[in-house]
Design an enzyme around this catalytic site. Structure first.
Site, mmCIF file in Angstrom:
data_model
loop_
_atom_site.group_PDB
_atom_site.id
_atom_site.type_symbol
_atom_site.label_atom_id
_atom_site.label_comp_id
_atom_site.label_asym_id
_atom_site.label_seq_id
_atom_site.Cartn_x
_atom_site.Cartn_y
_atom_site.Cartn_z
ATOM 1 N N ASP A 50 -20.443 8.079 -17.553
ATOM 2 C CA ASP A 50 -19.944 9.291 -16.925
ATOM 3 C C ASP A 50 -19.762 9.090 -15.422
ATOM 4 O OD1 ASP A 50 -19.440 12.233 -17.105
ATOM 5 O OD2 ASP A 50 -21.189 12.304 -15.780
ATOM 6 N N GLU A 53 -15.608 6.339 -17.542
ATOM 7 C CA GLU A 53 -14.810 7.503 -17.183
ATOM 8 C C GLU A 53 -14.420 7.320 -15.713
ATOM 9 O OE1 GLU A 53 -15.031 12.361 -16.778
ATOM 10 O OE2 GLU A 53 -16.617 11.072 -16.012
#
Length: 569
Positions: free
Chosen positions: A257, A300
């Site tokens: 993330d 990401e």
């Protein structure tokens, strides 16, 4: 400790003497190719190739041939009737995803599951972690995770989990300790200033410094998610050990993330894509590689393709193994909404030409942070969803489906993220087969036609279409690891997209009509395989012929139609 004085120095270094930023997102450097031993030799696989093309994957890894599936555990399947999905519920539904028998086509056929955060957290979404080595109580226990991993691996399914590296929860014991004051042993695990610094977020307005007592701490997303301080070697070592812990339990890798935001050196551009951030990913990969050489590191990196490409590092000093292609995802929706392939062709060519050979794109349509694709394309009709599926599963890259996408699951009411993450629709009725109780959020639809039960027996359903395409991809490796070249093509109803996928002696021609009306798509002769007759592997054209190998190939495609062809024997 990173105090205001230290940050002031960082700001001075990040700014030119005239006050102009010296580092921009577009100019953010990649990690160096090597340490102090000089540049490594150029790998043959990194050799230049013609424009808008990419070679076949050399020595493909497991994730190169996979089809991924993103799951929000809270919304997938509830085993105990409390209305919240859990790991036992997911385990009980594995046969839907992959039944372990490659010869069957009744399962969906995916190969790897991405579980959104399963760590202990005070929030429904889990992206603010309070215990990195524990499973959230609402989802189950470590024993439940072990059982899931064993059952998945027995079916040939891999499992990757979200690793939230950029920040913790403000309720994490580390932060509670750090917030006690400058004398705290954990103080330097977070980023502090003795004065307020007026920085905006790198993507737009919004505060990143938040007051606690007489000091301010840095939190990029909101004050409930304070950023960890990776300038402190103890933090980097701890997160590396956390990753090692999960890999040791059998997790096959991580979705990482906010991968661009780990180390900030100043305001604006200094908050993303810094050399220190690249160094952390390079060091993490190197530290874990000896015991876990096949682990997936899926980033990401939500920015343009040129910056994404830097996160693969060098072939001899790699960083991430795979990263989501946000540019191509957005361009896919644009193409489907406008009826023109131009945006998608441009984004795809940027990736083919810009990604290094050792980097891998993760293809997708939309994810948990975005409006669902079925909602985005609601005005374009069901054929647009079918074409989206065909693009996702035949274009280059490792495709990732967002759970329920294969059913045409839509957003619920409201604009919040919860509306994008509603319960999986297994059957009709109030609980939609997700729970015997009351779902934590009302499902988007309770109709049988919007459920797995309602679509499984229908050969013309969207679910059957996805199943067929996934199994087609598995049967033809050229679609997963083959070379790719964009073909010259024209369409009577608007710009189409045409590609050639090649692996060994296999050639597959792909043609897509994005227009809302039928189109005659013409493929130039020069780029086609040396054949006059082609047969269909999938799509709306059963066969196609041309007079000779010097003639173009004409395909009559219906509105939002496609063709997957191979030279006839």
């Amino acid at each position: 400790m990173r105090t205001a004085a230290a940050l002031a120095l960082a700001v001075a270094l990040a700014l030119g003497c005239g006050g102009t930023p010296a580092l921009t997102v577009a100019d953010a450097p990649a990690a160096p190719d090597a340490a102090a031993d000089g540049d490594p030799a150029v790998d043959a696989s990194e050799a230049p190739h013609p424009p808008c093309s990419a070679p076949a994957r050399a020595a493909p890894a497991w994730y190169d041939t996979a089809v991924g599936y993103e799951i929000f555990v809270r919304s997938f399947a509830d085993s105990d009737g409390d209305g919240v999905g859990d790991l036992k519920g997911l385990t009980a539904r594995l046969d839907y995803l992959n039944d372990g028998d490659p010869a069957t086509t009744t399962d969906l056929g995916v190969d790897v599951l991405w579980l959104m955060p399963i760590n202990q957290s005070p929030s429904y979404h889990g992206y603010d972690v309070t215990d990195y080595r524990a499973v959230d109580d609402e989802y189950g226990t470590l024993a439940d995770l072990d059982a899931l991993l064993a059952a998945a691996h027995a079916r040939g399914l891999r499992v990757v989990t979200d690793l939230v590296v950029n920040h913790s929860s403000s309720q994490h014991p580390w932060f509670l300790d750090a917030a006690r004051g400058p004398a705290s042993p954990r103080r330097d695990w977070y980023v502090w200033s003795d004065t307020f610094l007026d920085w905006d977020r790198p993507w737009g307005p919004g505060p990143v410094w938040h007051q606690r007592g007489s000091s301010w701490f840095y939190a990029l997303f909101w004050d409930g998610m304070p950023d960890l301080n990776y300038a402190n070697p103890a933090v980097a070592a701890e997160m590396t050990d956390i990753a090692r812990f999960w890999l040791g339990r059998g997790v096959d890798g991580f979705r990482l993330d906010a991968a661009r935001y780990l180390v900030e050196t100043g305001p604006g551009p200094g908050q993303s894509d810094t050399p220190q951030t690249h160094a952390f990913w390079r060091d993490l990969r190197a530290a874990l590689a000896p015991d876990h050489p096949d682990a997936l590191y899926l980033g990401e990196v939500w920015t343009d393709t040129a910056v994404v490409a830097t996160y693969f590092g060098a072939a001899g000093a790699p960083e991430l193994t795979m990263s989501f292609d946000f540019d191509a995802a957005a361009a896919t929706l644009t193409a489907l909404q406008t009826g023109s392939a131009s945006a998608l062709a441009g984004a795809l060519c940027q990736r083919l030409d810009g990604f290094p050979a050792h980097g891998r794109a993760a293809s997708f349509l939309t994810n948990h942070d975005q409006v669902r694709v079925a909602t985005e394309l609601a005005g374009a009709g069901p054929d647009a969803l079918r074409l989206a599926a065909a693009l996702l599963l035949t274009l280059p890259g490792t495709p990732w489906l967002y759970y329920g996408e294969e059913l045409g699951l839509k957003n619920g009411p409201g604009g919040g993220d919860e509306a994008k993450r509603l319960p999986m629709q297994w059957a009709a009725g109030q609980g939609v087969g997700f729970t015997a109780g009351t779902p934590w959020r009302a499902p988007a639809s309770t109709a049988v036609l919007d459920s797995v039960a309602g679509q499984t027996g229908d050969p013309d359903s969207l679910l059957s279409h996805y199943r067929a395409l996934i199994h087609l991809r598995r049967a033809h490796p050229a679609l997963s690891v083959g070379a790719t070249r964009r073909l010259e093509a024209s369409g009577s109803a608007g710009p189409p997209l045409a590609l050639l996928r090649e692996l060994d002696d296999t050639r597959v021609v792909l043609a897509f009509n994005f227009a809302a009306t039928p189109s005659t798509v013409t493929l130039a002769a020069a780029d086609l395989p040396p054949a006059t007759h082609f047969t269909a592997l999938a799509g709306h054209v059963a066969q196609a012929s041309r007079a000779d190998t010097d003639a173009p190939l004409e395909l009559l495609l219906p509105a939002r139609g496609f063709a997957v062809l191979t030279p006839a024997p």
